[in-house]
Design an enzyme around this catalytic site. Structure first.
Site, PDB file in Angstrom:
ATOM      1  N   GLU A 150      -5.257   3.070 -10.418  1.00  0.00           N
ATOM      2  CA  GLU A 150      -5.915   1.773 -10.193  1.00  0.00           C
ATOM      3  C   GLU A 150      -7.055   1.580 -11.181  1.00  0.00           C
ATOM      4  O   GLU A 150      -7.297   0.487 -11.682  1.00  0.00           O
ATOM      5  CB  GLU A 150      -6.477   1.698  -8.765  1.00  0.00           C
ATOM      6  CG  GLU A 150      -5.418   1.766  -7.681  1.00  0.00           C
ATOM      7  CD  GLU A 150      -6.052   1.606  -6.307  1.00  0.00           C
ATOM      8  OE1 GLU A 150      -6.379   2.646  -5.694  1.00  0.00           O
ATOM      9  OE2 GLU A 150      -6.242   0.462  -5.866  1.00  0.00           O
ATOM     10  N   TRP A 194      -9.312   5.571  -0.340  1.00  0.00           N
ATOM     11  CA  TRP A 194      -9.852   6.140  -1.575  1.00  0.00           C
ATOM     12  C   TRP A 194      -8.962   5.667  -2.704  1.00  0.00           C
ATOM     13  O   TRP A 194      -7.884   5.112  -2.479  1.00  0.00           O
ATOM     14  CB  TRP A 194      -9.896   7.673  -1.514  1.00  0.00           C
ATOM     15  CG  TRP A 194      -8.616   8.282  -1.037  1.00  0.00           C
ATOM     16  CD1 TRP A 194      -7.461   8.449  -1.745  1.00  0.00           C
ATOM     17  CD2 TRP A 194      -8.357   8.786   0.285  1.00  0.00           C
ATOM     18  NE1 TRP A 194      -6.501   9.021  -0.957  1.00  0.00           N
ATOM     19  CE2 TRP A 194      -7.019   9.258   0.293  1.00  0.00           C
ATOM     20  CE3 TRP A 194      -9.124   8.913   1.453  1.00  0.00           C
ATOM     21  CZ2 TRP A 194      -6.437   9.824   1.426  1.00  0.00           C
ATOM     22  CZ3 TRP A 194      -8.528   9.476   2.578  1.00  0.00           C
ATOM     23  CH2 TRP A 194      -7.208   9.929   2.552  1.00  0.00           C
ATOM     24  N   ARG A 212      -0.178   4.586   2.972  1.00  0.00           N
ATOM     25  CA  ARG A 212      -0.073   4.324   4.408  1.00  0.00           C
ATOM     26  C   ARG A 212       0.164   5.533   5.305  1.00  0.00           C
ATOM     27  O   ARG A 212       0.119   5.411   6.528  1.00  0.00           O
ATOM     28  CB  ARG A 212       1.023   3.281   4.665  1.00  0.00           C
ATOM     29  CG  ARG A 212       0.610   1.894   4.260  1.00  0.00           C
ATOM     30  CD  ARG A 212       1.715   0.904   4.548  1.00  0.00           C
ATOM     31  NE  ARG A 212       2.643   0.747   3.434  1.00  0.00           N
ATOM     32  CZ  ARG A 212       3.819   0.134   3.524  1.00  0.00           C
ATOM     33  NH1 ARG A 212       4.242  -0.315   4.692  1.00  0.00           N
ATOM     34  NH2 ARG A 212       4.584  -0.008   2.456  1.00  0.00           N
ATOM     35  N   CYS A 242       0.817  -1.225   0.000  1.00  0.00           N
ATOM     36  CA  CYS A 242       0.000   0.000   0.000  1.00  0.00           C
ATOM     37  C   CYS A 242       0.845   1.268   0.000  1.00  0.00           C
ATOM     38  O   CYS A 242       1.662   1.493   0.891  1.00  0.00           O
ATOM     39  CB  CYS A 242      -0.947   0.004   1.200  1.00  0.00           C
ATOM     40  SG  CYS A 242      -1.975   1.490   1.281  1.00  0.00           S
TER      41      CYS A 242
HETATM   42  N1  ARG Z   1      -6.967  -1.992  -6.950  1.00  0.00           N
HETATM   43  C1  ARG Z   1      -8.292  -2.232  -6.468  1.00  0.00           C
HETATM   44  C2  ARG Z   1      -9.304  -1.705  -7.475  1.00  0.00           C
HETATM   45  O1  ARG Z   1      -8.923  -1.088  -8.430  1.00  0.00           O
HETATM   46  C3  ARG Z   1      -8.538  -1.591  -5.115  1.00  0.00           C
HETATM   47  C4  ARG Z   1      -7.509  -1.909  -4.046  1.00  0.00           C
HETATM   48  C5  ARG Z   1      -7.532  -0.965  -2.871  1.00  0.00           C
HETATM   49  N2  ARG Z   1      -7.232   0.388  -3.284  1.00  0.00           N
HETATM   50  C6  ARG Z   1      -7.194   1.456  -2.479  1.00  0.00           C
HETATM   51  N3  ARG Z   1      -6.968   2.613  -3.012  1.00  0.00           N
HETATM   52  N4  ARG Z   1      -7.445   1.357  -1.184  1.00  0.00           N
HETATM   53  O2  ARG Z   1     -10.489  -1.841  -7.338  1.00  0.00           O
END
Ligand code: ARG
Length: 354
Positions: free
Chosen positions: A235, A230, A66, A63
């Protein structure tokens, strides 16, 4: 007694990091030891559980977010045991965490060895395999979607159908619950310059709430402990919507941009990636939904590293996950090694129940 060692380590960590008096620590250690000897397990106080969940975030090697570990909102739901009530509490989590866009990092912790949430995330899109082998929706949800249908759920067969919550208590049949629309915040994607972008009819949900991982604190494993932060834009823009085995949208975006997709060296994939990620960040920001770009996230991670250093703790990390999938070498993370030792408390994968 392996549980005892882990319990002692955690209780000591809790009392020392919170600067609690030594005599109280000794008293609590005796209590925990007695409980373990008698029942084979012990019960965390709500404060211990809350601190354990936060440190587990601090120890999450993959992560980049953090820096904010201490701000985690911990909902102790260990008293809740039937499916309907668990569903209610999950809706509460979604509402509290979403906070109308001003996302609050939150975890809900349910009783150990009792509850399983089958979903990968509380809100996620279904995936449907077509006759020709192609997929509509999120291909990462194919098997879970099939399970939902087996349980009696009816999907609409669309690109962005939100899956139901599937809750299992003990060895009972899992039950599915549709999430009411009002709880599901989504962001329609548009681009600051490309007006055609809205024609793609893309969107993504606001809050990533991981519900498949277990939380381990001081020898106790919490199998149902959905948590969220968030999104970091990449991602969605560089993985969920871009990966060939997910929504595979780079060719579509590149085509609309008028790029030469027949030549790798036109860098059409890279250029489409940047614009797709621009659209994600722009849309979330315009809708006042919390999101962080990868450059800011890396800077925040650098502050986390400095904080940990000041607190005399070693930062562990998984380099392959910490580097962003877009322009990784523009962040400091790319240029140094990280020690991937796993510390406790922590979050980890567990067997999929279906
Ligand atoms: N990578 C995952 C997604 O795209 C989420 C993982 C957690 N991500 C976060 N920013 N807490 O759905």
């Amino acid at each position: 007694m392996p549980m005892l060692n882990e319990a002692v380590d955690f209780i000591k960590l809790y009392y020392t990091e919170n600067k609690l008096p030594k005599d109280q620590l000794d008293k609590r250690l005796k209590e925990v030891e007695k409980e373990i000897m008698e029942y084979g397990h012990y019960t965390h106080t709500s404060d211990e559980l809350a601190y354990g969940a936060k440190v587990a975030w601090r120890n999450s090697n993959k992560c980049i977010g953090r820096l904010f570990w201490q701000s985690l909102q911990v909902k102790d739901q260990r008293a809740i045991t039937d499916e309907e009530m668990i569903f209610e509490k999950l809706l509460e989590h979604i509402e509290f965490a979403t906070n109308n866009g001003k996302i609050r990092p939150t975890i809900s912790v349910f009783e150990p060895q009792k509850v399983r949430i089958w979903n990968h995330q509380l809100i996620r899109y279904a995936g449907y395999e077509q006759g020709d082998g192609s997929v509509i929706g999120d291909s990462d949800s194919l098997t879970f979607t099939r399970e939902c249908i087996k349980l009696g759920w009816q999907g609409n067969g669309g690109q962005f159908d939100v899956l139901p919550l599937v809750i299992q208590v003990e060895n009972r049949e899992p039950r599915f619950f549709e999430i009411p629309k009002a709880y599901i915040k989504e962001v329609p994607l548009r681009h600051p310059e490309f007006t055609w972008f809205t024609d793609l009819h893309l969107k993504w949900y606001a809050v990533p709430m991981i519900s498949s991982m277990k939380l381990e604190v001081g020898g106790i494993t919490y199998e149902a402990a959905p948590f969220n932060g968030w999104y970091m834009g990449t991602e969605i823009g560089a993985r969920n919507l871009a990966d060939e085995y997910r929504y595979n949208l780079l060719p579509v975006v590149a085509e609309k941009m008028g790029l030469n997709t027949s030549s790798n060296s036109s860098l059409w994939k890279d250029r489409a990636l940047v614009e797709l990620n621009t659209a994600v960040l722009y849309s979330f920001k315009e809708d006042s939904v919390s999101i962080v770009d990868h450059h800011t996230a890396a800077q925040q991670f650098k502050r986390f590293e400095a904080n940990e250093e000041s607190a005399d703790r070693k930062v562990t990390g998984n380099w392959t996950w910490l580097i962003p999938p877009l322009s990784p070498a523009t962040t400091h993370i790319f240029h140094k090694p990280y020690d991937n030792t796993k510390k406790s408390p922590n979050y980890s994968y567990q067997n999929i129940p279906y």
